[in-house]
Design a protein around this motif. Structure first.
Motif, PDB file in Angstrom:
ATOM      1  N   GLU A 151     -10.054  -1.683  -1.767  1.00  0.00           N
ATOM      2  CA  GLU A 151     -10.052  -0.588  -2.732  1.00  0.00           C
ATOM      3  C   GLU A 151     -10.099  -1.113  -4.172  1.00  0.00           C
ATOM      4  N   ALA A 152      -9.475  -2.259  -4.405  1.00  0.00           N
ATOM      5  CA  ALA A 152      -9.496  -2.845  -5.754  1.00  0.00           C
ATOM      6  C   ALA A 152     -10.912  -3.215  -6.189  1.00  0.00           C
ATOM      7  N   LYS A 153     -11.792  -3.428  -5.218  1.00  0.00           N
ATOM      8  CA  LYS A 153     -13.195  -3.739  -5.516  1.00  0.00           C
ATOM      9  C   LYS A 153     -14.097  -2.516  -5.341  1.00  0.00           C
ATOM     10  N   GLN A 154     -13.468  -1.328  -5.238  1.00  0.00           N
ATOM     11  CA  GLN A 154     -14.211  -0.062  -5.078  1.00  0.00           C
ATOM     12  C   GLN A 154     -15.107  -0.049  -3.839  1.00  0.00           C
ATOM     13  N   ILE A 155     -14.648  -0.667  -2.781  1.00  0.00           N
ATOM     14  CA  ILE A 155     -15.390  -0.665  -1.515  1.00  0.00           C
ATOM     15  C   ILE A 155     -14.781   0.402  -0.612  1.00  0.00           C
ATOM     16  N   PRO A 156     -15.543   1.396  -0.159  1.00  0.00           N
ATOM     17  CA  PRO A 156     -14.998   2.418   0.734  1.00  0.00           C
ATOM     18  C   PRO A 156     -14.453   1.783   2.012  1.00  0.00           C
ATOM     19  N   VAL A 157     -13.200   2.088   2.346  1.00  0.00           N
ATOM     20  CA  VAL A 157     -12.562   1.446   3.497  1.00  0.00           C
ATOM     21  C   VAL A 157     -11.725   2.465   4.262  1.00  0.00           C
ATOM     22  N   PHE A 158     -11.860   2.429   5.583  1.00  0.00           N
ATOM     23  CA  PHE A 158     -11.113   3.327   6.461  1.00  0.00           C
ATOM     24  C   PHE A 158      -9.895   2.585   6.991  1.00  0.00           C
ATOM     25  N   GLY A 159      -8.728   3.105   6.631  1.00  0.00           N
ATOM     26  CA  GLY A 159      -7.470   2.519   7.065  1.00  0.00           C
ATOM     27  C   GLY A 159      -6.395   2.780   6.027  1.00  0.00           C
ATOM     28  N   PRO A 160      -5.124   2.710   6.411  1.00  0.00           N
ATOM     29  CA  PRO A 160      -4.037   2.990   5.470  1.00  0.00           C
ATOM     30  C   PRO A 160      -3.760   1.815   4.532  1.00  0.00           C
ATOM     31  N   ARG A 161      -3.336   2.136   3.325  1.00  0.00           N
ATOM     32  CA  ARG A 161      -2.882   1.109   2.390  1.00  0.00           C
ATOM     33  C   ARG A 161      -1.598   0.461   2.923  1.00  0.00           C
ATOM     34  N   LYS A 162      -1.238  -0.655   2.291  1.00  0.00           N
ATOM     35  CA  LYS A 162      -0.050  -1.402   2.724  1.00  0.00           C
ATOM     36  C   LYS A 162       1.196  -0.534   2.726  1.00  0.00           C
ATOM     37  N   ASN A 163       1.356   0.317   1.690  1.00  0.00           N
ATOM     38  CA  ASN A 163       2.591   1.096   1.602  1.00  0.00           C
ATOM     39  C   ASN A 163       2.665   2.193   2.660  1.00  0.00           C
ATOM     40  N   ALA A 164       1.542   2.503   3.314  1.00  0.00           N
ATOM     41  CA  ALA A 164       1.543   3.467   4.422  1.00  0.00           C
ATOM     42  C   ALA A 164       1.557   2.765   5.777  1.00  0.00           C
ATOM     43  N   ALA A 165       0.918   1.604   5.858  1.00  0.00           N
ATOM     44  CA  ALA A 165       0.882   0.845   7.119  1.00  0.00           C
ATOM     45  C   ALA A 165       2.263   0.338   7.508  1.00  0.00           C
ATOM     46  N   ILE A 166       3.224   0.418   6.605  1.00  0.00           N
ATOM     47  CA  ILE A 166       4.597   0.012   6.911  1.00  0.00           C
ATOM     48  C   ILE A 166       5.178   0.834   8.052  1.00  0.00           C
ATOM     49  N   ILE A 167       4.606   1.998   8.334  1.00  0.00           N
ATOM     50  CA  ILE A 167       5.114   2.820   9.434  1.00  0.00           C
ATOM     51  C   ILE A 167       4.988   2.092  10.773  1.00  0.00           C
ATOM     52  N   GLU A 168       4.045   1.138  10.844  1.00  0.00           N
ATOM     53  CA  GLU A 168       3.972   0.264  12.017  1.00  0.00           C
ATOM     54  C   GLU A 168       4.591  -1.093  11.727  1.00  0.00           C
ATOM     55  N   GLY A 169       4.438  -1.569  10.495  1.00  0.00           N
ATOM     56  CA  GLY A 169       4.883  -2.914  10.154  1.00  0.00           C
ATOM     57  C   GLY A 169       6.383  -3.093  10.171  1.00  0.00           C
ATOM     58  N   SER A 170       7.148  -2.001  10.054  1.00  0.00           N
ATOM     59  CA  SER A 170       8.608  -2.083  10.088  1.00  0.00           C
ATOM     60  C   SER A 170       9.173  -0.960  10.942  1.00  0.00           C
ATOM     61  N   LYS A 171       9.765  -1.329  12.079  1.00  0.00           N
ATOM     62  CA  LYS A 171      10.344  -0.312  12.955  1.00  0.00           C
ATOM     63  C   LYS A 171      11.571   0.324  12.315  1.00  0.00           C
TER      64      LYS A 171
END
Length: 421
Positions: free
Chosen positions: A83-103
């Motif tokens: 996203e920082a390079k303005q490239i369209p990307v499908f998937g959650p950002r780090k602050n949302a992916a934490i829902i899996e990354g931390s139980k």
């Protein structure tokens, strides 16, 4: 469109396979891919962990859309880099992916918003965790907080087994830093169900539900794996329970993430337990397509997958209706001998050209120096049968699984049996 898919497993093979059906797609590149994906897309030797290299490659290759498959890159912030390079990307950002990354984050979120889940406590100190554990009774569930390739969960049938799991996670550090915290959770009996959903903030578009088989051996025996097989739909589970799970768990969780300032965009995967009283409760959340659930869900998708990805990326998912086939799908995972413990790699695979009706999704494969497909992982292949009924799809999957051979090959023989009772 030129699309880059990041990953190397059966999930990514299924995504590439589904994208190939779209008339909007001109070229698909997969990084790093596998032997099966290489038959459908151009594979480039860039690892999932090389975020800057992948992003620069996407710029250089004029990629129109990036799709992230695996969990580790999402948890580590790969979407933010694109996203920082303005490239369209499908998937959650780090602050949302934490829902899996931390139980612990996930369990605390569900508790805060009164979303149904098992009772639990969390610990970052081994002695405190052990003292709490010894006040409980078996069966009981021990979970490493972080990502552990689907193997960080122990459903302990005895207190000795529970104490051993706790020691391995927190003292022996078998999962590394993923075990710096643990969740000790009440055991929930019942039927498992997986609901994956395309999510764009508060907009939730559920996929057809699936059921995974985690333990390695028939009859749900043996250690947990990343998944030994799946099927979809679930004819033995009433639609009312599926609807309740979506309304009381999936949608409220998406809204909770928005309320927390962590809007989720991508695939939100709810691992659920239907308790004996018929109520769905949350076992876990993942922040991406499930593996091997994707292998039975995407073959049943009638809507163009590119349209869904673009709608989620552009914030227009609420305008899109998604259609599913009535066809049934059953996936049988063919795994390496020894999996989920240590296993050999590089073993020649025969019989792939003898498959008659099933779709074969490669999970852990590679090409050797002679151009032959060889094993390169614990879960090697996903054999997917399609049919008018679960029984028909299952028969096709097992018939073609029998045609494939490599030394030490193992698979469960009871995938989807629960749907036939």
């Amino acid at each position: 469109m030129r699309i880059l898919v990041v990953g190397r497993g059966g999930r990514e093979h299924a995504i590439v396979w589904a994208l190939r059906k779209s008339e909007k797609v001109k070229h698909i590149i997969c990084a790093p891919g596998n032997a099966g994906i290489a038959q459908l897309a151009e594979c480039v030797d860039i690892a999932e962990s090389q975020f800057e290299e992948l992003a620069q490659y996407a710029v250089d290759q004029a990629i129109d859309l990036v799709v992230i498959g695996p969990d580790d890159p999402l948890a580590d912030g790969i979407v933010d880099v694109f996203e920082a390079k303005q490239i369209p990307v499908f998937g959650p950002r780090k602050n949302a992916a934490i829902i899996e990354g931390s139980k612990t984050f996930m369990k605390d979120l569900l508790r805060k918003y009164n979303i149904p889940t098992a009772a639990y406590e969390k610990f970052d100190n081994y002695e405190d965790a052990l003292a709490y554990l010894r006040q409980q009774s078996a069966p009981i569930v021990i979970k490493a907080d972080g990502l552990a390739a689907g193997k960080g969960v122990t459903v302990a049938q005895t207190m000795e087994e529970a104490e051993q799991a706790l020691q391995e996670i927190m003292v022996s550090k078998v999962f590394g830093s993923a075990g710096s915290q643990v969740v000790i959770e009440e055991f929930m009996a019942g039927q498992e169900m997986s609901i994956l959903a395309f999510v764009d903030g508060e907009t939730v578009r559920p996929m057809s539900p699936a059921q995974d088989h985690k333990p390695v051996f028939d009859g749900d025996k043996g250690p947990n794996t990343g998944g030994m097989g799946t099927y979809s739909p679930l004819p033995h589970i009433p639609q009312s329970i599926i609807d309740e799970a979506i309304e009381t768990i999936v949608v409220p969780t998406a809204k909770a993430m928005v309320a927390e300032g962590r809007p989720f965009r991508g695939v939100l995967f709810a691992g659920l337990m239907i308790t004996p009283d018929g109520k769905p409760k949350t076992v876990e959340f993942n922040a991406r397509f499930g593996d091997p659930e994707t292998q039975v869900v995407l073959p049943r998708l009638k809507t163009d997958l590119v349209d869904i990805f673009l709608a989620a990326v552009n914030g227009t998912l609420h305008e899109l209706e998604i259609e599913w086939s009535d066809e049934a799908a059953v996936c049988v995972i063919v795994a390496s001998g020894g999996y989920p413990a240590s296993y050999p790699k590089g073993l020649p695979i025969s019989g792939l050209d003898e498959v008659q009706e099933a779709i074969v999704f490669h999970a852990g494969t590679a090409l050797n120096g002679e151009g032959q497909v060889v094993t390169n992982g614990g879960r090697v292949l996903g054999i997917v049968g399609l049919g008018a009924t679960i029984a028909e799809a299952r028969a096709k999957a097992y018939a073609d699984a029998e045609r494939i051979h490599f030394e030490g090959k193992q698979n469960r023989t009871d995938i989807a049996n629960k749907a036939l009772v």
